[in-house]
Design a protein around this motif. Structure first.
Motif, mmCIF file in Angstrom:
data_model
loop_
_atom_site.group_PDB
_atom_site.id
_atom_site.type_symbol
_atom_site.label_atom_id
_atom_site.label_comp_id
_atom_site.label_asym_id
_atom_site.label_seq_id
_atom_site.Cartn_x
_atom_site.Cartn_y
_atom_site.Cartn_z
ATOM 1 N N VAL A 23 45.377 36.969 53.333
ATOM 2 C CA VAL A 23 46.609 36.779 52.560
ATOM 3 C C VAL A 23 47.700 36.175 53.437
ATOM 4 O O VAL A 23 48.421 35.248 53.023
ATOM 5 N N GLU A 24 47.826 36.678 54.646
ATOM 6 C CA GLU A 24 48.862 36.167 55.548
ATOM 7 C C GLU A 24 48.625 34.701 55.902
ATOM 8 O O GLU A 24 49.562 33.932 56.094
ATOM 9 N N GLU A 25 47.340 34.322 55.942
ATOM 10 C CA GLU A 25 47.007 32.955 56.317
ATOM 11 C C GLU A 25 47.124 31.983 55.148
ATOM 12 O O GLU A 25 47.577 30.841 55.307
ATOM 13 N N TYR A 26 46.711 32.436 53.943
ATOM 14 C CA TYR A 26 46.621 31.511 52.810
ATOM 15 C C TYR A 26 47.542 31.857 51.645
ATOM 16 O O TYR A 26 47.666 31.070 50.711
ATOM 17 N N GLY A 27 48.151 33.033 51.652
ATOM 18 C CA GLY A 27 49.037 33.422 50.569
ATOM 19 C C GLY A 27 48.279 34.014 49.394
ATOM 20 O O GLY A 27 47.063 34.140 49.394
ATOM 21 N N ALA A 28 49.029 34.402 48.375
ATOM 22 C CA ALA A 28 48.450 34.944 47.135
ATOM 23 C C ALA A 28 49.283 34.405 45.978
ATOM 24 O O ALA A 28 50.489 34.202 46.128
ATOM 25 N N PRO A 29 48.673 34.140 44.797
ATOM 26 C CA PRO A 29 47.289 34.460 44.435
ATOM 27 C C PRO A 29 46.281 33.609 45.207
ATOM 28 O O PRO A 29 46.592 32.504 45.665
ATOM 29 N N LEU A 30 45.084 34.158 45.338
ATOM 30 C CA LEU A 30 44.059 33.534 46.153
ATOM 31 C C LEU A 30 42.685 33.901 45.597
ATOM 32 O O LEU A 30 42.442 35.042 45.219
ATOM 33 N N LYS A 31 41.799 32.915 45.538
ATOM 34 C CA LYS A 31 40.397 33.204 45.231
ATOM 35 C C LYS A 31 39.565 32.861 46.464
ATOM 36 O O LYS A 31 39.913 31.957 47.228
ATOM 37 N N PHE A 32 38.455 33.581 46.636
ATOM 38 C CA PHE A 32 37.584 33.277 47.767
ATOM 39 C C PHE A 32 36.132 33.482 47.377
ATOM 40 O O PHE A 32 35.806 34.240 46.463
ATOM 41 N N THR A 33 35.255 32.768 48.089
ATOM 42 C CA THR A 33 33.808 32.915 47.936
ATOM 43 C C THR A 33 33.220 33.195 49.306
ATOM 44 O O THR A 33 33.381 32.374 50.233
ATOM 45 N N THR A 67 22.924 36.532 41.594
ATOM 46 C CA THR A 67 22.890 35.640 42.752
ATOM 47 C C THR A 67 24.283 35.420 43.326
ATOM 48 O O THR A 67 24.500 35.549 44.532
ATOM 49 N N VAL A 68 25.230 35.093 42.463
ATOM 50 C CA VAL A 68 26.519 34.592 42.956
ATOM 51 C C VAL A 68 27.689 35.540 42.705
ATOM 52 O O VAL A 68 28.723 35.445 43.368
ATOM 53 N N GLY A 69 27.529 36.495 41.761
ATOM 54 C CA GLY A 69 28.675 37.310 41.358
ATOM 55 C C GLY A 69 29.313 38.075 42.495
ATOM 56 O O GLY A 69 30.547 38.096 42.651
ATOM 57 N N GLU A 70 28.493 38.712 43.331
ATOM 58 C CA GLU A 70 29.040 39.592 44.362
ATOM 59 C C GLU A 70 29.588 38.834 45.570
ATOM 60 O O GLU A 70 30.019 39.443 46.545
ATOM 61 N N SER A 71 29.605 37.503 45.489
ATOM 62 C CA SER A 71 30.179 36.710 46.581
ATOM 63 C C SER A 71 31.658 36.414 46.357
ATOM 64 O O SER A 71 32.328 35.928 47.276
ATOM 65 N N GLY A 72 32.158 36.683 45.147
ATOM 66 C CA GLY A 72 33.504 36.217 44.800
ATOM 67 C C GLY A 72 34.555 37.302 44.780
ATOM 68 O O GLY A 72 34.262 38.483 44.561
ATOM 69 N N GLY A 73 35.803 36.891 44.988
ATOM 70 C CA GLY A 73 36.928 37.813 44.901
ATOM 71 C C GLY A 73 38.211 37.083 44.564
ATOM 72 O O GLY A 73 38.316 35.858 44.702
#
Length: 466
Positions: free
Chosen positions: A38-48, A310-316
């Motif tokens: 968060v400190e590096e990229y801010g929020a809101p934020l999505k990540f994989t 496959t992919v669901g648990e990689s995201g936030g």
């Protein structure tokens, strides 16, 4: 007294867990310092977090390998990824590191397959299982793939016309599968799936259109349950009905050698999630083997189609709580700096549950809240209907920013939300970060997309055409 948020979690769940732990009083996800993110990229934020894609594929392959050995099962296992869960190149590139196959659902999927072939990510040995109702362009694209030498392309017949449509465009002999129109759970307002061909009609369909057709060879029976693989009476009942069709078909069709048990595994949606994957795989293979032995036919090769798993648990997704509104004596609304409707549309559309946890302030007192999004739509919220129960978070303090994370959001949310396009109330899509690890295990981060700007949206709307 135990009045801190950390106390509430410790009283309610086993914590820490494999992917979640606290370090320096803030939350880590797969050893990623989320507060630092968060400190590096801010929020809101999505990540994989890309490595989790390979982790889940390896887990599933391991369960099937163990069950095959335990049951002395003579068929092979093939893991397919459902591209519709997330079509992004970074997702496919990670998934295809693991010797898997592809399931497609529309015409443009075939263009993606051909792009991956050009780059050497897949070969002619990769199975391409093509599901869905096939309009003209989809038929043409499948035919082009097969005509160009991809013999492991298997279109799954969804209706009575598709054999003829494919035959008109495919040169020479080709393989097909047939999808069973499974009966839906009693809670549905309709009784039978709109997809596939009914149980009682499959054998007559084979006899009428495939048996004496020199161009077509039946290789696969496709069994899909909309609610996925679950340990309940509905699933086991449908599986038995499917196996009866398979064995009846196998007796008159020697080329049939594969059973696709599409309909994926559930993914973790709370800290209290409990699902015995290993038992389910073992019991499925045990039942398939038992029915085949009883009917004296060879066991089929097994295909699975796992998309969300496959992919669901990689995201936030990470949001900041901007403000708290006290709307009456009991309701406290924590307003996030984005929108649930646009960034996590399944929370709004189907009341889907995701894991929700604060990123910081775990060692402070907590309160019960509702979460509201920024749009002017009354449905833009996340509450106990979507969550496992009431939502508790560290108490709002305007002088102490609070960040919250939603986890295991990697499947469907971008495509359903219209990634890169218009969002409800013109709320911009957040920045999206890809997280990987190098050969030494160090985190490598890359900005996949910046937060949308006003000019991006105005251009789509026709206000700024240059």
């Amino acid at each position: 007294m135990n009045t801190k948020y950390i106390d509430l979690i410790n009283q309610s769940f086993y914590f820490p867990q494999e992917e979640f732990k606290l370090r320096n009083k803030t939350l880590e996800f797969h050893d990623i310092d989320l507060m630092k993110l968060v400190e590096e990229y801010g929020a809101p934020l999505k990540f994989t977090y890309l490595p989790q894609i390979s982790n889940n594929i390896a887990r599933a392959k391991g369960w099937f390998a163990k069950a095959i050995e335990k049951n002395d099962y003579k068929g092979k296992y093939n893991y397919c990824y459902c591209t519709k869960s997330s079509h992004f190149k970074h997702v496919l590139n990670e998934a295809l590191k693991n010797d898997i196959h592809i399931e497609t659902s529309s015409a443009f999927d075939i263009d993606i397959v051909e792009n991956l072939k050009k780059e050497g990510k897949i070969t002619d040995d990769t199975f391409v299982i093509s599901n869905g109702f096939k309009r003209a362009q989809y038929v043409t694209n499948i035919a082009r793939l097969i005509n160009n030498g991809h013999k492991n392309a298997i279109p799954i017949i969804d209706n009575y016309e598709e054999i003829d449509l494919l035959s008109q465009e495919i040169k020479g002999k080709f393989n097909v599968g047939i999808r069973i129109a499974s009966e839906e759970e009693p809670k549905f307002e309709f009784y039978t799936s709109r997809l596939g061909i009914g149980y009682k009609n499959i054998v007559p369909f084979y006899n009428r259109q495939i048996k004496d057709n020199p161009k077509v060879e039946l290789k696969m029976l496709h069994f899909f349950i909309n609610t996925g693989i679950r340990d309940n009476a509905y699933y086991w009942n449908e599986l038995v009905k499917c196996l009866k069709v398979y064995t009846a078909l196998k007796k008159i069709c020697p080329t049939l050698d594969s059973l696709n048990i599409g309909g994926g595994f559930p993914i973790k949606n709370s800290l209290g999630f409990d699902f015995d994957y290993e038992y389910m795989v073992d019991e499925i293979l045990n039942q398939i083997k038992g029915v085949c032995e009883e009917e004296e036919v060879e066991v089929p090769n097994i295909f699975t189609e796992f998309g969300s798993f496959t992919v669901g648990e990689s995201g936030g997704a990470i949001y900041e709580v901007l403000y708290q509104k006290q709307q009456n004596d009991r309701e406290k609304w924590n307003m996030i700096n984005s929108s649930f409707i646009t960034t996590l549309p399944d929370t709004w559309a189907i009341n889907k549950r995701f894991i929700m946890l604060p990123i910081n302030r775990w060692h402070e007192s907590y309160e019960r809240v509702l979460l509201g999004g920024l749009t002017c739509d009354s449905d833009d919220y996340y509450n106990s209907e979507q969550h496992m129960n009431a939502i508790y978070l560290p108490k709002y303090n305007k002088d102490k920013p609070l960040y919250i994370g939603f986890f295991n959001t990697g499947a469907y949310q971008e495509t359903i939300g219209g990634f890169g396009g218009l969002q409800h109330c013109l709320i911009p899509s957040p920045k999206h970060i890809l997280i990987n690890r190098d050969e030494d295990g160090n985190l490598v981060k890359e900005v996949f997309s910046e937060q949308q700007k006003s000019e991006d949206l105005l251009k789509i709307l026709g206000y700024n055409e240059q």
